[in-house]
Design a protein around this motif. Structure first.
Motif: not given
Length: 87
Positions: A6-12, A70-71
């Motif tokens: 969730n943190t990775i998605v939110t930051q993206f 890609e990220f």
């Protein structure tokens, strides 16, 4: 692990939302994300040329922007390196 995803998605989304396309990272958005969120994981994170080269290496369709998929490949590579796993 769910919190980490969730943190990775939110930051993206936060960084991708800085221009007209909230689904991709532009070169500037990617640079800002890496220098702010991954300064110790990405080699030469403070070098704009190195960040540009890194972006080109994961930009599969060569459109100058990064999709989340890609990220995500970069995140996987960084996680493998951090964990000492071979790629």
């Amino acid at each position: 692990m769910e919190a980490a995803i969730n943190t990775i998605v939110t930051q993206f989304k936060v960084y991708a939302g800085n221009d007209e396309s909230s689904n991709t990272l532009s070169k500037d958005e990617f640079h800002n994300l890496v220098t702010s969120q991954l300064p110790n994981c990405v080699k030469n994170a403070s070098d704009p040329g190195a960040i540009d080269q890194l972006m080109r290496s994961i930009d599969e369709n060569n459109d100058g922007e990064l999709t989340f998929s890609e990220f995500w490949q970069l995140i996987g590579k960084l996680a493998c390196k951090q964990g000492g796993f071979s790629q």
